[in-house]
Motif scaffolding. Sequence first.
Motif, PDB file in Angstrom:
ATOM      1  N   LEU A   3      76.647  41.879  89.062  1.00  0.00           N
ATOM      2  CA  LEU A   3      76.551  41.370  87.693  1.00  0.00           C
ATOM      3  C   LEU A   3      75.343  40.459  87.587  1.00  0.00           C
ATOM      4  O   LEU A   3      75.096  39.629  88.461  1.00  0.00           O
ATOM      5  CB  LEU A   3      77.801  40.574  87.317  1.00  0.00           C
ATOM      6  N   THR A   4      74.586  40.625  86.504  1.00  0.00           N
ATOM      7  CA  THR A   4      73.446  39.751  86.232  1.00  0.00           C
ATOM      8  C   THR A   4      73.502  39.309  84.775  1.00  0.00           C
ATOM      9  O   THR A   4      74.041  40.002  83.920  1.00  0.00           O
ATOM     10  CB  THR A   4      72.101  40.455  86.492  1.00  0.00           C
ATOM     11  N   LYS A   5      72.949  38.131  84.536  1.00  0.00           N
ATOM     12  CA  LYS A   5      72.902  37.579  83.180  1.00  0.00           C
ATOM     13  C   LYS A   5      71.447  37.240  82.874  1.00  0.00           C
ATOM     14  O   LYS A   5      70.793  36.553  83.653  1.00  0.00           O
ATOM     15  CB  LYS A   5      73.757  36.320  83.106  1.00  0.00           C
ATOM     16  N   THR A   6      70.947  37.746  81.752  1.00  0.00           N
ATOM     17  CA  THR A   6      69.586  37.442  81.325  1.00  0.00           C
ATOM     18  C   THR A   6      69.609  36.965  79.879  1.00  0.00           C
ATOM     19  O   THR A   6      70.435  37.399  79.083  1.00  0.00           O
ATOM     20  CB  THR A   6      68.655  38.668  81.436  1.00  0.00           C
ATOM     21  N   THR A   7      68.683  36.078  79.576  1.00  0.00           N
ATOM     22  CA  THR A   7      68.524  35.602  78.203  1.00  0.00           C
ATOM     23  C   THR A   7      67.074  35.833  77.804  1.00  0.00           C
ATOM     24  O   THR A   7      66.161  35.414  78.518  1.00  0.00           O
ATOM     25  CB  THR A   7      68.889  34.117  78.084  1.00  0.00           C
ATOM     26  N   VAL A   8      66.877  36.519  76.674  1.00  0.00           N
ATOM     27  CA  VAL A   8      65.534  36.810  76.180  1.00  0.00           C
ATOM     28  C   VAL A   8      65.464  36.518  74.683  1.00  0.00           C
ATOM     29  O   VAL A   8      66.463  36.616  73.971  1.00  0.00           O
ATOM     30  CB  VAL A   8      65.140  38.291  76.414  1.00  0.00           C
ATOM     31  N   VAL A   9      64.280  36.132  74.235  1.00  0.00           N
ATOM     32  CA  VAL A   9      64.030  36.004  72.800  1.00  0.00           C
ATOM     33  C   VAL A   9      63.700  37.407  72.322  1.00  0.00           C
ATOM     34  O   VAL A   9      62.704  37.995  72.726  1.00  0.00           O
ATOM     35  CB  VAL A   9      62.876  35.033  72.511  1.00  0.00           C
ATOM     36  N   ASP A  10      64.575  37.958  71.471  1.00  0.00           N
ATOM     37  CA  ASP A  10      64.357  39.347  71.040  1.00  0.00           C
ATOM     38  C   ASP A  10      63.910  39.469  69.590  1.00  0.00           C
ATOM     39  O   ASP A  10      63.562  40.562  69.154  1.00  0.00           O
ATOM     40  CB  ASP A  10      65.587  40.212  71.313  1.00  0.00           C
ATOM     41  N   ARG A  23      65.856  34.514  67.623  1.00  0.00           N
ATOM     42  CA  ARG A  23      67.159  34.896  68.157  1.00  0.00           C
ATOM     43  C   ARG A  23      67.027  35.136  69.658  1.00  0.00           C
ATOM     44  O   ARG A  23      66.114  35.813  70.108  1.00  0.00           O
ATOM     45  CB  ARG A  23      67.650  36.168  67.475  1.00  0.00           C
ATOM     46  N   GLU A  24      67.957  34.545  70.385  1.00  0.00           N
ATOM     47  CA  GLU A  24      68.039  34.784  71.819  1.00  0.00           C
ATOM     48  C   GLU A  24      69.226  35.696  72.092  1.00  0.00           C
ATOM     49  O   GLU A  24      70.315  35.470  71.566  1.00  0.00           O
ATOM     50  CB  GLU A  24      68.235  33.485  72.590  1.00  0.00           C
ATOM     51  N   ALA A  25      68.997  36.712  72.897  1.00  0.00           N
ATOM     52  CA  ALA A  25      70.059  37.624  73.299  1.00  0.00           C
ATOM     53  C   ALA A  25      70.414  37.315  74.756  1.00  0.00           C
ATOM     54  O   ALA A  25      69.534  37.270  75.616  1.00  0.00           O
ATOM     55  CB  ALA A  25      69.596  39.074  73.175  1.00  0.00           C
ATOM     56  N   THR A  26      71.691  37.090  75.001  1.00  0.00           N
ATOM     57  CA  THR A  26      72.180  36.910  76.365  1.00  0.00           C
ATOM     58  C   THR A  26      72.899  38.187  76.735  1.00  0.00           C
ATOM     59  O   THR A  26      73.859  38.585  76.064  1.00  0.00           O
ATOM     60  CB  THR A  26      73.126  35.698  76.466  1.00  0.00           C
ATOM     61  N   ARG A  27      72.421  38.812  77.796  1.00  0.00           N
ATOM     62  CA  ARG A  27      72.953  40.117  78.197  1.00  0.00           C
ATOM     63  C   ARG A  27      73.589  40.034  79.579  1.00  0.00           C
ATOM     64  O   ARG A  27      72.996  39.487  80.504  1.00  0.00           O
ATOM     65  CB  ARG A  27      71.829  41.154  78.213  1.00  0.00           C
ATOM     66  N   ILE A  28      74.770  40.588  79.686  1.00  0.00           N
ATOM     67  CA  ILE A  28      75.457  40.714  80.967  1.00  0.00           C
ATOM     68  C   ILE A  28      75.313  42.173  81.393  1.00  0.00           C
ATOM     69  O   ILE A  28      75.680  43.085  80.654  1.00  0.00           O
ATOM     70  CB  ILE A  28      76.952  40.330  80.863  1.00  0.00           C
TER      71      ILE A  28
END
Length: 83
Positions: A3-10, A23-28
């Motif tokens: 499992l990894t968690k990333t946060t990007v400005v999309d 908007r920041e998207a946090t993806r698992i």
Amino acid sequence: MALTKTTVVDQITVTENGIVLYREATRIMEDGNQISQTFHRTSLTPAQDLTGQPANVVAICNAAWTAEVIAAYQAQVAAQQGV
């Protein structure tokens, strides 16, 4: 199973009065497949302190917030407050 968690400005948007919305998207992710995504939205007003903001957002703010944009925004706020 990794499992990894990333946060990007999309998303980054600049309104006509100079407000920058992003908007920041946090993806698992699990083994390369997205299993969850959440969003967090933030707005920044012209001349606001940008300490701690993402670098790409700061770059957009610095480009959008000319002296004229800042002055017009401050005049708009003053007019709304009846000053």
